[in-house]
Design an enzyme around this catalytic site. Sequence first.
Site, PDB file in Angstrom:
ATOM      1  N   LYS A   1      -6.937   2.433  -3.310  1.00 33.69           N
ATOM      2  CA  LYS A   1      -6.854   1.509  -1.964  1.00 33.69           C
ATOM      3  C   LYS A   1      -7.067   2.695  -0.508  1.00 33.69           C
ATOM      4  O   LYS A   1      -6.859   2.193   0.409  1.00 33.69           O
ATOM      5  CB  LYS A   1      -5.303   0.984  -2.217  1.00 33.69           C
ATOM      6  CG  LYS A   1      -4.479   0.313  -0.744  1.00 33.69           C
ATOM      7  CD  LYS A   1      -5.809  -0.885  -0.406  1.00 33.69           C
ATOM      8  CE  LYS A   1      -4.872  -1.274   1.340  1.00 33.69           C
ATOM      9  NZ  LYS A   1      -6.037  -2.406   2.101  1.00 33.69           N
TER      10      LYS A   1
ATOM     11  N   THR B   1       0.649  -1.205   0.085  1.00 33.21           N
ATOM     12  CA  THR B   1       0.225   0.163  -0.331  1.00 33.21           C
ATOM     13  C   THR B   1       1.031   1.437  -0.314  1.00 33.21           C
ATOM     14  O   THR B   1       1.847   1.358   0.648  1.00 33.21           O
ATOM     15  CB  THR B   1      -0.838  -0.070   0.807  1.00 33.21           C
ATOM     16  OG1 THR B   1      -1.638  -0.866   1.230  1.00 33.21           O
ATOM     17  CG2 THR B   1      -1.495   0.932   1.053  1.00 33.21           C
TER      18      THR B   1
ATOM     19  N   LYS C   1      -0.216   5.205   8.450  1.00 34.54           N
ATOM     20  CA  LYS C   1       0.711   5.222   7.522  1.00 34.54           C
ATOM     21  C   LYS C   1      -1.088   5.804   5.897  1.00 34.54           C
ATOM     22  O   LYS C   1      -0.191   6.674   5.002  1.00 34.54           O
ATOM     23  CB  LYS C   1       1.127   4.061   6.597  1.00 34.54           C
ATOM     24  CG  LYS C   1       1.910   4.055   5.362  1.00 34.54           C
ATOM     25  CD  LYS C   1       1.888   3.160   4.345  1.00 34.54           C
ATOM     26  CE  LYS C   1       1.814   1.935   5.429  1.00 34.54           C
ATOM     27  NZ  LYS C   1       1.195   1.339   3.673  1.00 34.54           N
TER      28      LYS C   1
END
Length: 371
Positions: free
Chosen positions: A255, A180, A323
């Site tokens: 995502k 990701t 994150k």
Amino acid sequence: MAKALLPLRSSCSPLFSFCSPPPAAPSLRIPSFALLPPLLHVRHHHPEVLVHHCFLPLRSFPRLPLHRRAHGTRGSSDAVKNEKVLSIGFLGLGIMGTAMARNLIKSGHDVMVWNRTANKCEVLVSEGAKLGSSPEQVAGSCDITFAMLADPTAAKEVAWGKGGAVFGLGPEKGYVDVSTVDEETSKAISERVKSSGALYLEAPVSGSKKPAEEGKLIFLTAGDKLLYERVCPLLNVMGKSRFYLGEVGNGATMKLIVNMLMGSMMASLSEGLVLGSKVGLDPRTIIEVISEGAISAPMFSLKGPTMLKGDYEPAFPLKHQQKDLHLALALAEKVAQSTPVAAAANELYKLAKSTGLGDKDFSAVIEAVKS
Ligand SMILES: NC(=O)C1=CN([C@@H]2O[C@H](COP(=O)(O)OP(=O)(O)OC[C@H]3O[C@@H](n4cnc5c(N)ncnc54)[C@H](OP(=O)(O)O)[C@@H]3O)[C@@H](O)[C@H]2O)C=CC1
Ligand SMILES: O=CC(=O)O
């Protein structure tokens, strides 16, 4: 379930000549559309049509939406269907990478693994994987290399740092980054990969440790369509559905949007449970009530009970959720979109991380609400 296999005339580039069909299978009836040129097959956007260079199950033509498909078959027969078994590299054996690479090994593929902390490779080597000495060596030895790394820094480091994968790549190879990361990172990796002559696909996954173990991930892919077509059988081994979203960057942003929502939902559940408990409600009942109504979510039912026990065994580490929120907020900033809910959630994850919960499951964010 046994499938009748239809060998097609191969139009493969030398790159994937391992997909060429066996000499003959005269007893099988070939539907007329199967003999159309490959591009016409591609036009259908049906994943099993797209893998025209391999073997098509006779019963496989359009039943599901054209851009996605849930997969009901996987396992040891998958690799054996190809005449030459793919050699696959896997870089990054964390929670997700280990489970995904294991499924590829179990499906009969030839897998070479590498991880920065080398001893994490041992278990998969004992299960049949080869050990790679560097990303460069893995990418140089394998047809297709997957990378499942923590964050943009790690993804770039492994791609083109010292001994990086791009130095082993070249024509006839493919690089699939399933980490990701943000759009910029993915585009930068794409550029380096493609300048080596290899093909690039970004394919971040939705679904956590258990879906990874069970081969039920959701792939959000974008980039070289040809590579997408070629790796579909591998994605089918590791996942239950896949989306092809076009240009590099679209998979990464999809995502981030999904995980922005997920992070906010978890923070919201945490607030509800803590507030409810404080005013005298049984939090187990709160979870049950939620599960009955319009805001029910598998994540609430799965994580709620473990959160009440204070069990934060990591499936999705909190530091990665933070994150992802950070990257999603940067994305919003780029297009001047206000995202106050995600911004507030991000602050909670930052607080949780600052108290040493970064390696715990992201559901440990509830501890930040309690503090
Ligand atoms: N866990 C989950 O539920 C999900 C995670 N993701 C995403 O997948 C990715 C991996 O997640 P997960 O497996 O949980 O994470 P882990 O923290 O378990 O694994 C991270 C991996 O990245 C490697 N790594 C970190 N920094 C570097 C670096 N500088 N150079 C080389 N390798 C590095 C680690 O190596 P080492 O072992 O040496 O530390 C490890 O192999 C992340 O991007 C995450 O956001 C996506 C969906 C679900
Ligand atoms: O990225 C995490 C997930 O569960 O998906």
